[in-house]
Every structure is written in structure tokens, then in C-alpha cells.
Scaffold this motif. Sequence first.
Motif, PDB file in Angstrom:
ATOM      1  N   LEU A 116       0.836  -1.207   0.000  1.00 30.47           N
ATOM      2  CA  LEU A 116       0.000   0.000   0.000  1.00 30.47           C
ATOM      3  C   LEU A 116       0.868   1.253   0.000  1.00 30.47           C
ATOM      4  N   LEU A 117       2.015   1.200   0.660  1.00 36.36           N
ATOM      5  CA  LEU A 117       2.874   2.372   0.818  1.00 36.36           C
ATOM      6  C   LEU A 117       3.842   2.556  -0.342  1.00 36.36           C
ATOM      7  N   ASP A 118       4.270   1.445  -0.969  1.00 31.77           N
ATOM      8  CA  ASP A 118       5.280   1.588  -2.028  1.00 31.77           C
ATOM      9  C   ASP A 118       4.685   1.654  -3.433  1.00 31.77           C
ATOM     10  N   GLY A 119       3.357   1.615  -3.526  1.00 33.88           N
ATOM     11  CA  GLY A 119       2.706   1.812  -4.816  1.00 33.88           C
ATOM     12  C   GLY A 119       2.549   0.563  -5.655  1.00 33.88           C
ATOM     13  N   THR A 120       2.818  -0.620  -5.109  1.00 28.18           N
ATOM     14  CA  THR A 120       2.731  -1.854  -5.893  1.00 28.18           C
ATOM     15  C   THR A 120       1.449  -2.643  -5.629  1.00 28.18           C
ATOM     16  N   LEU A 121       0.572  -2.128  -4.771  1.00 28.45           N
ATOM     17  CA  LEU A 121      -0.675  -2.820  -4.453  1.00 28.45           C
ATOM     18  C   LEU A 121      -1.583  -2.851  -5.687  1.00 28.45           C
ATOM     19  N   GLN A 122      -2.088  -4.039  -6.024  1.00 31.36           N
ATOM     20  CA  GLN A 122      -3.017  -4.210  -7.136  1.00 31.36           C
ATOM     21  C   GLN A 122      -4.436  -4.296  -6.571  1.00 31.36           C
ATOM     22  N   VAL A 123      -5.301  -3.379  -7.009  1.00 31.23           N
ATOM     23  CA  VAL A 123      -6.625  -3.212  -6.417  1.00 31.23           C
ATOM     24  C   VAL A 123      -7.706  -3.590  -7.423  1.00 31.23           C
ATOM     25  N   LEU A 124      -8.754  -4.253  -6.930  1.00 26.30           N
ATOM     26  CA  LEU A 124      -9.930  -4.562  -7.738  1.00 26.30           C
ATOM     27  C   LEU A 124     -11.184  -4.157  -6.977  1.00 26.30           C
ATOM     28  N   ASP A 125     -12.067  -3.406  -7.652  1.00 22.76           N
ATOM     29  CA  ASP A 125     -13.410  -3.145  -7.143  1.00 22.76           C
ATOM     30  C   ASP A 125     -14.374  -3.790  -8.121  1.00 22.76           C
ATOM     31  N   PRO A 126     -14.963  -4.931  -7.769  1.00 26.35           N
ATOM     32  CA  PRO A 126     -15.793  -5.673  -8.722  1.00 26.35           C
ATOM     33  C   PRO A 126     -17.221  -5.156  -8.850  1.00 26.35           C
ATOM     34  N   MET A 127     -17.573  -4.109  -8.102  1.00 26.74           N
ATOM     35  CA  MET A 127     -18.865  -3.425  -8.258  1.00 26.74           C
ATOM     36  C   MET A 127     -18.600  -1.935  -8.110  1.00 26.74           C
ATOM     37  N   CYS A 128     -17.900  -1.364  -9.090  1.00 22.57           N
ATOM     38  CA  CYS A 128     -17.261  -0.061  -8.896  1.00 22.57           C
ATOM     39  C   CYS A 128     -18.146   1.135  -9.184  1.00 22.57           C
ATOM     40  N   GLY A 129     -19.326   0.928  -9.784  1.00 24.98           N
ATOM     41  CA  GLY A 129     -20.213   2.063 -10.030  1.00 24.98           C
ATOM     42  C   GLY A 129     -19.545   3.159 -10.841  1.00 24.98           C
ATOM     43  N   ARG A 130     -19.594   4.380 -10.330  1.00 20.83           N
ATOM     44  CA  ARG A 130     -18.991   5.518 -11.036  1.00 20.83           C
ATOM     45  C   ARG A 130     -17.552   5.791 -10.618  1.00 20.83           C
ATOM     46  N   GLY A 131     -16.946   4.853  -9.891  1.00 16.48           N
ATOM     47  CA  GLY A 131     -15.494   4.865  -9.794  1.00 16.48           C
ATOM     48  C   GLY A 131     -14.848   5.523  -8.596  1.00 16.48           C
TER      49      GLY A 131
END
Length: 342
Positions: A133-148
Motif C-alpha cells: 500500500l505504501l510503495d505503490g505496488t498494491l493491485q486493487v480490484l473493485d468488482p462493483m465499482c459504479g462511477r469509480g
Amino acid sequence: MPQHLILLAPSANRVYAADAPRLAESELRAMTSGFGLSATDVETTRIAGVDYLAVQTGDRLDETGRQILSALSAAYGIFRREGDLLAPVPLQRRAPYASDLVTIQKYQGKTNEQWTRLLLNVTAAAIRRPEKLLDGTLQVLDPMCGRGTTLNIALSLGLDVTGVDLDSKDFQAYSAFIKTWMRQHRLKHTADETNLRTSGRNRGKQLQVEVAASKEDHKAGRTQHVTYLSTDTTDVDGLIRPRSVDVIVTDTPYGVQHGSHGDRLARSPLDLLSRALPQWQPLLRTGGAIGLSYNRHVAPRQDLATLLVEHGLTPVDGEADAFRHRVDASIDRDLIVARKDG
């Protein structure tokens, strides 16, 4: 023992603001536990009529400790207490883009940005390597993301993020927003909107964004990627690489404001999750985690926990009701986090 005080940012949401100090305290406890920060006696305190979080640190706060405290969703400033005086401590957070990326969008049903950031933080703190989370390498998924909202929060932190949502109006609204925002801020970027097809089957639409915070970053290849798949979240097989995601974070349907969008979102969140989790779970890396925001009125916590266990995820222990708060008369909001251990 040194004490640090975190000044809490004001919230534009009046109802959320009333619970913000307590929620921030719970968030800080989850973050310090997940990151192994040497901190004890976290509590809210009021000095001269202003709310702070007080943290007793085992030694002087090092750079990693400052990064963790700076990453809190409600952190507005950090001070070291020296008698009756407060000495400013520089914030150390990833913020490569202008803050209006997160705040400028206004529409009915939008989730409070601080809550979205809190959900991401608490979920990331539960993974095997929370430092991502701190070094910028976290891969994120929002599977119901709506308007983002989640997409913009992740991008504002310099993270790569993927969103999925079937609602074509939400997809087009986000596509128009992010393209306009990047042009207005004169950012080097590409934004390609294409049909989404696999094995000759039409699966919806896809928006792929690559953007850099500065010309220097673009030239050096330091870019962030946003992918929005306008497709059914219960049928994403073959669209996202397995074991490529560190955290899955999303708002489950609250059963109120989502009800007008049609049967897909009006279904029971438990029914929707029972169909979606077999698709989502394989996308998580081992040691990754899923964080769900939900309405207790329509999704009992124990039923959610049982469903997560049935799909190979282990709920993360935490203080009961630590994040529970009232949004309005019909929404009793909470979150639950579960880890993929095997």
C-alpha cells in the motif's frame, strides 16, 4: 513515552463526521496491527476543542511509522506532543495527483470518500505484505465499482486498479469524467475504450487508461493504469488474470439507493455474493484480502462471514462493531475483511 497526535480532516458528510473520530481510531488500530507498528494506547482526545487521535509510540516515529499514520483516511496533520506544545511532523504519503480527482464528482448515492479510503486501508493492512500500500505496488480490484470512487482513490495513491460494473450509464459517466479530468490537468495519458470480446463472445465494453503524474514520470515509464470492465461481475472468468490482485474492495448493494437500478442490484447482497465470490476468489493472490462494505439491515454479519468461509476465505478477527455506523435510517453500515490464506 513519546506521544503523537493526528489531526482529523473535516468531513463534508455531516452524519459521517459525527462518527469520524471513532472510525479513525478503529482504522488506526487495524493499521498499526497489520503493519506491526510499535504503538499502544490509541485513543481519541480533544485539545482546545479540536479532535485528535493520540498514539503512544514505543520509540520516536521512524519513516515507515510516519507513512502509516499519514496514510490514514482522516489524517490531516501529525504532531509530536512536547509538553503543552505540538511540533508538526511532515506528512509522508503518496499523493501524485490533485485532490479533486477524488472530490470533484458529486452524484446521488456516492459513497463517502473517507469511508472508501478507510475500507481500502483496513483491507490492505490485512494482507501478507501490507507495505505494498505504501510503495505503490498494491493491485486493487473493485468488482462493483459504479462511477469509480474506488478507482479514483486508488489512482490518487499511485496504485493500479481495475473496476467492474454492468451498468453502462455508470461506465460512460466514469469514462467521460476521467478523460475530461486528465485533459484539464494536462496529464500525459492514453484512454482507449473498446468492445470486450473473448472467444467470439461479446462481454461488454472496456476502458483502459494509462496516466503519469508528470512529464518526467511519463518519460521514465512511471505510470498508473486504470481498467474499467463494463460487464457482469458474476461472469469475469477469462477477463482478469488469476492471482493478480492483492485486495478486492467494494460496496455491496445496500438494498436502498441501489434498488432503482434494476433487478441486478436489487437482489439480496448475499445472493449476489454467493454467485460472485467463486469468480472473485481466484483473482486474489495467496495472502491477499477482500473487504466488503455492507448494510447490516440486509446482510447480517454472521451470514457474510459464513459465506466468505465457504469460498475459501478467512475472516480477520477484530473488535465487534468497531466500524459500524449509521448512514441514515435505512442503512446501518459496517465492513468485513477476509484473507485468502491458501
